[in-house]
Design a protein around this motif. Sequence first.
Motif, PDB file in Angstrom:
ATOM      1  N   UNK A   1       9.646 -16.460  -5.284  1.00  0.00           N
ATOM      2  CA  UNK A   1       9.149 -15.292  -4.551  1.00  0.00           C
ATOM      3  C   UNK A   1      10.291 -14.317  -4.291  1.00  0.00           C
ATOM      4  N   UNK A   2      11.413 -14.831  -3.829  1.00  0.00           N
ATOM      5  CA  UNK A   2      12.558 -13.972  -3.541  1.00  0.00           C
ATOM      6  C   UNK A   2      13.079 -13.259  -4.776  1.00  0.00           C
ATOM      7  N   UNK A   3      13.113 -13.977  -5.887  1.00  0.00           N
ATOM      8  CA  UNK A   3      13.604 -13.370  -7.123  1.00  0.00           C
ATOM      9  C   UNK A   3      12.702 -12.221  -7.573  1.00  0.00           C
ATOM     10  N   UNK A   4      11.408 -12.455  -7.590  1.00  0.00           N
ATOM     11  CA  UNK A   4      10.505 -11.385  -8.023  1.00  0.00           C
ATOM     12  C   UNK A   4      10.475 -10.241  -7.015  1.00  0.00           C
ATOM     13  N   UNK A   5      10.626 -10.551  -5.730  1.00  0.00           N
ATOM     14  CA  UNK A   5      10.682  -9.491  -4.724  1.00  0.00           C
ATOM     15  C   UNK A   5      11.921  -8.625  -4.893  1.00  0.00           C
ATOM     16  N   UNK A   6      13.047  -9.257  -5.174  1.00  0.00           N
ATOM     17  CA  UNK A   6      14.276  -8.498  -5.413  1.00  0.00           C
ATOM     18  C   UNK A   6      14.145  -7.651  -6.677  1.00  0.00           C
TER      19      UNK A   6
ATOM     20  N   UNK B   1       0.828  -1.218   0.000  1.00  0.00           N
ATOM     21  CA  UNK B   1       0.000   0.000   0.000  1.00  0.00           C
ATOM     22  C   UNK B   1       0.861   1.266   0.000  1.00  0.00           C
ATOM     23  N   UNK B   2       2.134   1.160   0.322  1.00  0.00           N
ATOM     24  CA  UNK B   2       3.019   2.321   0.440  1.00  0.00           C
ATOM     25  C   UNK B   2       3.912   2.540  -0.782  1.00  0.00           C
ATOM     26  N   UNK B   3       4.001   1.559  -1.673  1.00  0.00           N
ATOM     27  CA  UNK B   3       4.939   1.658  -2.796  1.00  0.00           C
ATOM     28  C   UNK B   3       4.191   1.708  -4.120  1.00  0.00           C
ATOM     29  N   UNK B   4       4.912   2.108  -5.162  1.00  0.00           N
ATOM     30  CA  UNK B   4       4.323   2.126  -6.503  1.00  0.00           C
ATOM     31  C   UNK B   4       4.065   0.697  -6.962  1.00  0.00           C
ATOM     32  N   UNK B   5       2.950   0.517  -7.640  1.00  0.00           N
ATOM     33  CA  UNK B   5       2.605  -0.805  -8.146  1.00  0.00           C
ATOM     34  C   UNK B   5       3.286  -1.048  -9.492  1.00  0.00           C
ATOM     35  N   UNK B   6       3.611  -2.304  -9.732  1.00  0.00           N
ATOM     36  CA  UNK B   6       4.195  -2.709 -11.007  1.00  0.00           C
ATOM     37  C   UNK B   6       3.774  -4.147 -11.278  1.00  0.00           C
ATOM     38  N   UNK B   7       3.983  -4.585 -12.492  1.00  0.00           N
ATOM     39  CA  UNK B   7       3.663  -5.976 -12.846  1.00  0.00           C
ATOM     40  C   UNK B   7       4.538  -6.944 -12.046  1.00  0.00           C
ATOM     41  N   UNK B   8       5.779  -6.554 -11.807  1.00  0.00           N
ATOM     42  CA  UNK B   8       6.684  -7.420 -11.037  1.00  0.00           C
ATOM     43  C   UNK B   8       6.212  -7.544  -9.598  1.00  0.00           C
ATOM     44  N   UNK B   9       5.781  -6.448  -9.010  1.00  0.00           N
ATOM     45  CA  UNK B   9       5.267  -6.487  -7.650  1.00  0.00           C
ATOM     46  C   UNK B   9       4.010  -7.341  -7.571  1.00  0.00           C
TER      47      UNK B   9
END
Length: 165
Positions: free
Chosen positions: A140-145, A69-77
């Motif tokens: 999960x870790x890869x996409x989070x990074x 809710x605090x960060x910009x949204x993206x397809x990766x997120x």
Amino acid sequence: MFDTVFGLPVHPLVVHATVVLVPAAAVAVALAALWPAFRRRAGVVPLALSLVALVLVPLSTQSGEALERRVDHSATLERHTELADGLLPWVALLVVAAAALYWHHRRSAGSNTVPRLLVVAGIALGLVGAAGTTFQVIRIGHTGAEAAWSDVAKAAPRTGGDEGK
């Protein structure tokens, strides 16, 4: 659930514990499934690690939703969030397998025989759960990074500093 601690987002703090304990539980369960001597020596440790992992996963996803809710949204997120939502069933399977293997250990130590089919099922569940959990944590870790650091990695390097030293 609170979303910051001392001004820092809770998610990275909780996730570091999750990233360590979930794979540790997976390795412990896989070893218990494959190596009877380890199963005897480890006792309740694979089950305990799995249960801690089972608690950490919802804490990680809830704190991640607060951070989202605090960060910009993206397809990766978005992909990271979808993958994270899929971890809990894998960890639950790991807990079931760890419990079955521990139960087998306790029953066989008391010289009560355990049906061969249950032993094989516990081993199979342990291996599938460990592999699935580990694979999911990596994804999960890869996409989070990627979501957290892709803009930093794409930025032009600073000049006029210590480059070349």
